[in-house]
Design a protein around this motif. Structure first.
Motif, PDB file in Angstrom:
ATOM      1  N   GLN A 194      36.735  42.858  30.948  1.00  0.00           N
ATOM      2  CA  GLN A 194      37.222  42.980  29.570  1.00  0.00           C
ATOM      3  C   GLN A 194      38.210  44.136  29.405  1.00  0.00           C
ATOM      4  O   GLN A 194      38.164  44.893  28.442  1.00  0.00           O
ATOM      5  CB  GLN A 194      36.039  43.144  28.600  1.00  0.00           C
ATOM      6  N   ILE A 195      39.120  44.226  30.375  1.00  0.00           N
ATOM      7  CA  ILE A 195      40.134  45.283  30.351  1.00  0.00           C
ATOM      8  C   ILE A 195      41.526  44.695  30.156  1.00  0.00           C
ATOM      9  O   ILE A 195      42.353  45.284  29.460  1.00  0.00           O
ATOM     10  CB  ILE A 195      40.096  46.112  31.664  1.00  0.00           C
ATOM     11  N   VAL A 196      41.777  43.533  30.767  1.00  0.00           N
ATOM     12  CA  VAL A 196      43.119  42.953  30.765  1.00  0.00           C
ATOM     13  C   VAL A 196      43.112  41.578  30.096  1.00  0.00           C
ATOM     14  O   VAL A 196      42.067  40.945  29.947  1.00  0.00           O
ATOM     15  CB  VAL A 196      43.681  42.839  32.208  1.00  0.00           C
ATOM     16  N   SER A 197      44.306  41.111  29.761  1.00  0.00           N
ATOM     17  CA  SER A 197      44.455  39.788  29.160  1.00  0.00           C
ATOM     18  C   SER A 197      44.182  38.701  30.195  1.00  0.00           C
ATOM     19  O   SER A 197      44.130  38.971  31.408  1.00  0.00           O
ATOM     20  CB  SER A 197      45.875  39.619  28.616  1.00  0.00           C
ATOM     21  N   TYR A 198      44.071  37.466  29.724  1.00  0.00           N
ATOM     22  CA  TYR A 198      43.827  36.341  30.629  1.00  0.00           C
ATOM     23  C   TYR A 198      44.959  36.202  31.648  1.00  0.00           C
ATOM     24  O   TYR A 198      44.713  35.963  32.830  1.00  0.00           O
ATOM     25  CB  TYR A 198      43.651  35.033  29.844  1.00  0.00           C
ATOM     26  N   GLU A 199      46.200  36.382  31.207  1.00  0.00           N
ATOM     27  CA  GLU A 199      47.350  36.239  32.106  1.00  0.00           C
ATOM     28  C   GLU A 199      47.313  37.296  33.209  1.00  0.00           C
ATOM     29  O   GLU A 199      47.582  37.004  34.378  1.00  0.00           O
ATOM     30  CB  GLU A 199      48.671  36.329  31.325  1.00  0.00           C
ATOM     31  N   VAL A 200      46.993  38.522  32.848  1.00  0.00           N
ATOM     32  CA  VAL A 200      46.900  39.596  33.851  1.00  0.00           C
ATOM     33  C   VAL A 200      45.710  39.336  34.779  1.00  0.00           C
ATOM     34  O   VAL A 200      45.807  39.526  35.992  1.00  0.00           O
ATOM     35  CB  VAL A 200      46.814  40.979  33.176  1.00  0.00           C
ATOM     36  N   ALA A 201      44.600  38.888  34.221  1.00  0.00           N
ATOM     37  CA  ALA A 201      43.424  38.561  35.036  1.00  0.00           C
ATOM     38  C   ALA A 201      43.747  37.441  36.023  1.00  0.00           C
ATOM     39  O   ALA A 201      43.270  37.467  37.162  1.00  0.00           O
ATOM     40  CB  ALA A 201      42.245  38.170  34.149  1.00  0.00           C
ATOM     41  N   GLN A 202      44.545  36.469  35.589  1.00  0.00           N
ATOM     42  CA  GLN A 202      44.968  35.402  36.511  1.00  0.00           C
ATOM     43  C   GLN A 202      45.767  35.981  37.661  1.00  0.00           C
ATOM     44  O   GLN A 202      45.523  35.629  38.827  1.00  0.00           O
ATOM     45  CB  GLN A 202      45.838  34.372  35.783  1.00  0.00           C
ATOM     46  N   PHE A 203      46.707  36.848  37.347  1.00  0.00           N
ATOM     47  CA  PHE A 203      47.516  37.473  38.399  1.00  0.00           C
ATOM     48  C   PHE A 203      46.617  38.247  39.370  1.00  0.00           C
ATOM     49  O   PHE A 203      46.747  38.111  40.587  1.00  0.00           O
ATOM     50  CB  PHE A 203      48.586  38.393  37.789  1.00  0.00           C
ATOM     51  N   ILE A 204      45.718  39.044  38.807  1.00  0.00           N
ATOM     52  CA  ILE A 204      44.804  39.825  39.653  1.00  0.00           C
ATOM     53  C   ILE A 204      43.919  38.899  40.484  1.00  0.00           C
ATOM     54  O   ILE A 204      43.787  39.073  41.692  1.00  0.00           O
ATOM     55  CB  ILE A 204      43.931  40.772  38.784  1.00  0.00           C
TER      56      ILE A 204
END
Length: 175
Positions: free
Chosen positions: A48-58
């Motif tokens: 619960q730190i980053v957006s869904y798009e950033v989480a996808q990249f990670i």
């Protein structure tokens, strides 16, 4: 004089151990996520730190980055840079785990796949150990960064310092 030789040998073996431990753990972490990249995305979201798009990249890129970093460490290529990158990655992991711990979020870190919500007591008991583990792995990376000459590494012969080459040529001329 022999004390210096013994001290250098000790440092060489510690460097090799640090390189192999950090490298193998990163390979293991990356490989454990490769089979289910969507689970890796979900693990990144659970913090619960980053957006869904950033989480996808990670989630999609971290397993490959861990594998590449680990392989380069194991073979000893760009050892100091990879050590710094490994230490930086461990610092990011420590900050993320500390963040969920402080906020009372109960998740499996997803470090070796299958991240996501878990029992609160289990998570709270596990976070300190995960931080200690990542501190130790980060220390391996820092050690590799500060050591000048990697031991039993591709770097040792591929990027040998110019002064070593010149010293060898000088010895050959004297013969």
């Amino acid at each position: 004089m022999s004390l210096n030789v013994d001290m250098r040998a000790w440092k060489n073996w510690v460097s090799l151990a640090a390189r192999l431990v950090l490298g193998i753990v990163l390979i293991w972490a990356g490989a454990s996520k490769m089979g289910n990249l969507e689970s890796s995305v979900q693990a990144a979201l659970a913090y619960q730190i980053v957006s869904y798009e950033v989480a996808q990249f990670i989630g999609y890129s971290l397993p490959f980055a861990e594998m590449a970093l680990g392989l380069l460490l194991v073979i000893g290529l760009f050892t100091r840079v990879m050590g710094a990158m490994g230490a930086a990655l461990m610092l990011v992991f420590i900050v993320a785990i500390t963040s969920v711990w402080v906020r009372g979020i109960s998740i499996d870190c997803g470090c070796f796949g299958n991240g996501g919500p878990v029992d609160h007591a289990k998570a709270m008991a596990q976070y300190p150990w995960e931080i200690v583990r990542d501190l130790a792995l980060g220390a391996c990376g820092v050690w590799l960064l500060i050591m000048k000459k990697p031991f039993l590494a591709v770097d040792s012969w591929l990027f040998r310092p110019v002064e070593d080459i010149l010293a060898r040529e000088d010895r050959q001329k004297r013969r």
